[in-house]
Scaffold this active site. Structure first.
Site, PDB file in Angstrom:
ATOM      1  N   ASP A 257       0.853  -1.184   0.000  1.00 35.41           N
ATOM      2  CA  ASP A 257       0.000   0.000   0.000  1.00 35.41           C
ATOM      3  C   ASP A 257       0.891   1.237   0.000  1.00 35.41           C
ATOM      4  OD1 ASP A 257      -3.029   0.859   0.614  1.00 35.41           O
ATOM      5  OD2 ASP A 257      -1.679   2.197   1.722  1.00 35.41           O
ATOM      6  N   ASN A 265      -2.674  13.073  -3.817  1.00 35.09           N
ATOM      7  CA  ASN A 265      -3.794  13.510  -4.660  1.00 35.09           C
ATOM      8  C   ASN A 265      -4.302  14.878  -4.240  1.00 35.09           C
ATOM      9  OD1 ASN A 265      -4.011  11.413  -6.518  1.00 35.09           O
ATOM     10  ND2 ASN A 265      -5.326  10.182  -5.204  1.00 35.09           N
ATOM     11  N   ASP A 274      -1.611   9.545 -10.311  1.00 35.10           N
ATOM     12  CA  ASP A 274      -1.540   8.541 -11.379  1.00 35.10           C
ATOM     13  C   ASP A 274      -0.099   8.209 -11.731  1.00 35.10           C
ATOM     14  OD1 ASP A 274      -4.279   8.527 -11.443  1.00 35.10           O
ATOM     15  OD2 ASP A 274      -4.462   9.667 -13.316  1.00 35.10           O
ATOM     16  N   GLU A 300      -4.674   2.432  -4.285  1.00 37.40           N
ATOM     17  CA  GLU A 300      -3.214   2.478  -4.144  1.00 37.40           C
ATOM     18  C   GLU A 300      -2.679   1.176  -3.568  1.00 37.40           C
ATOM     19  OE1 GLU A 300      -4.799   4.489  -0.315  1.00 37.40           O
ATOM     20  OE2 GLU A 300      -5.420   4.271  -2.396  1.00 37.40           O
TER      21      GLU A 300
END
Length: 386
Positions: A257, A265, A274, A300
């Site tokens: 993770d 973000n 991204d 993620e």
């Protein structure tokens, strides 16, 4: 329409339809250049028959030179398209030498020492050589499914047709001296029907192969995460479940993770997020050993099911992934780290139970401060963080 005219137009008509079909296939998928090459090959076949059998004859039968040049070009293009389908290098130079020798021999036996039988042999043997060279190249693919075998045997049939048929018929008929009555001969009749049959068989086999590749590509696209390049959740679950069912050697599940991904973000935008996802996907593709199943199973979150001999080996791989991610990917990509939970698969383990155990180990790594690797063991006291 008189029967003879119908027969004369049979091959060019079939070849034009096949050329149109392959052109339309190429028009829908322009990244497959070999499909356009196949269309050009069938077009050359159609033009060759029109020049040879339909247009008015020239003095000294000179139309035989361009018509047979078109037939040789068609053979080169059609065989080249088959090799292009497998992404094999096409021996254009060898094909050109074979075709050139055939056309030179035909011209010699047309203009210097006229002999109809040798003219037939010149072109037929050149086309047979092109087909058999293609067979030799196709055998190097190592692919043995039904469609691949059909294509291989279609090439063998093509080469055999050009090699055996003229020898057998000329021997049976005693040879030919000129073109008077040639269109009523057994040889001419077999040319018309065998050529249409071979063209249809080659075209159908190639179309089936194209359809099979398209189906495989659609299946691959349906289970691949386009952003990271690894499998999506559905694809990972399908492939990992199949691996668990058949694999006897020890397996480990790594659940990774990306740390603080929401902040990336929020502060840098989704394009930056991204880029991080894509970067970690590349790391998995680069570092995962052969036989590993790689997938992005959440926003993620990534999973890696990998054959390993011991838990220590699994921890070493997870540690290498963590260290690689701890190094900035690129100056333009926000830096982050990764936490990884590891568990070993036991006899009869299902994927869902492995994911649950790996998730517990991942939670422990997160709770210990992130940028950690944690191994799940049968009892909590045996669980180690590093």
């Amino acid at each position: 329409m008189p029967g003879s005219l119908f027969i004369l137009l049979l091959n060019p008509g079939i070849s034009l339809l096949l050329a149109l079909a392959f052109y339309l296939l190429w028009h829908g998928r322009r990244d497959h250049g070999y499909v356009l090459v196949a269309a050009a090959g069938h077009l050359a076949t159609a033009l060759g028959f029109l020049v040879q059998d339909v247009m008015p004859p020239l003095p000294l039968e000179l139309q035989r030179i361009p018509s047979n040049a078109l037939f040789l070009l068609a053979g080169v293009l059609l065989m080249g398209s088959l090799l292009g389908h497998y992404r094999l290098p096409v021996p254009w130079r060898s094909f050109s030498v074979m075709g050139g020798l055939g056309l030179a021999a035909l011209s010699y036996f047309l203009l210097v020492q006229p002999d109809l039988n040798y003219r037939i042999f010149s072109i037929s043997f050149a086309l047979a050589a092109i087909a058999f060279l293609t067979v030799f190249e196709l055998r190097r693919t190592g692919r043995v499914n039904l469609v691949d075998r059909l294509l291989l045997w279609a090439c063998i049939l093509t080469g055999t047709n050009f090699l055996i048929r003229p020898i057998a018929i000329i021997w049976m008929e005693g040879g030919y001296t000129d073109y008077v009555g040639f269109q009523q001969s057994l040889y001419w009749t077999t040319v018309q029907f065998s050529q249409s049959l071979v063209s249809i068989i080659l075209a159908l086999c190639l179309m089936i192969a194209i359809a099979q590749d398209l189906i495989f590509q659609l299946q691959t696209d349906a289970r691949t995460d386009t952003l990271s390049g690894v499998l999506n959740r559905r694809g990972f679950e399908d492939v990992a479940t199949a691996l668990l069912a058949r694999h006897e050697a020890p397996l480990a599940l790594l659940l990774a993770d990306l740390d603080h991904f929401k902040q990336i973000n929020d502060h840098h935008g989704h394009m930056a997020g991204d880029a991080v996802i894509s970067g970690f996907g590349r790391i998995l593709l680069d570092m995962a050993p052969a036989g590993a199943v790689k997938g992005r199973i959440g926003g993620e979150e990534f999973a890696l099911l990998v054959p390993v001999p011991t838990p220590e080996t699994a921890l070493a791989l997870a540690g290498a992934l963590r260290e690689r991610m701890a190094t900035p990917l690129d100056a333009s990509i926000p830096h982050t780290t990764v936490s990884i939970g590891v568990t070993m698969a036991g006899p009869g383990d299902r994927l869902d139970s492995l994911l649950q155990r790996a998730d517990k180990a991942l939670y422990r790594a997160k709770r210990a401060g992130r940028n950690r690797v944690s191994l799940h063991r049968p009892t909590p006291r045996q669980e180690a963080a590093c």
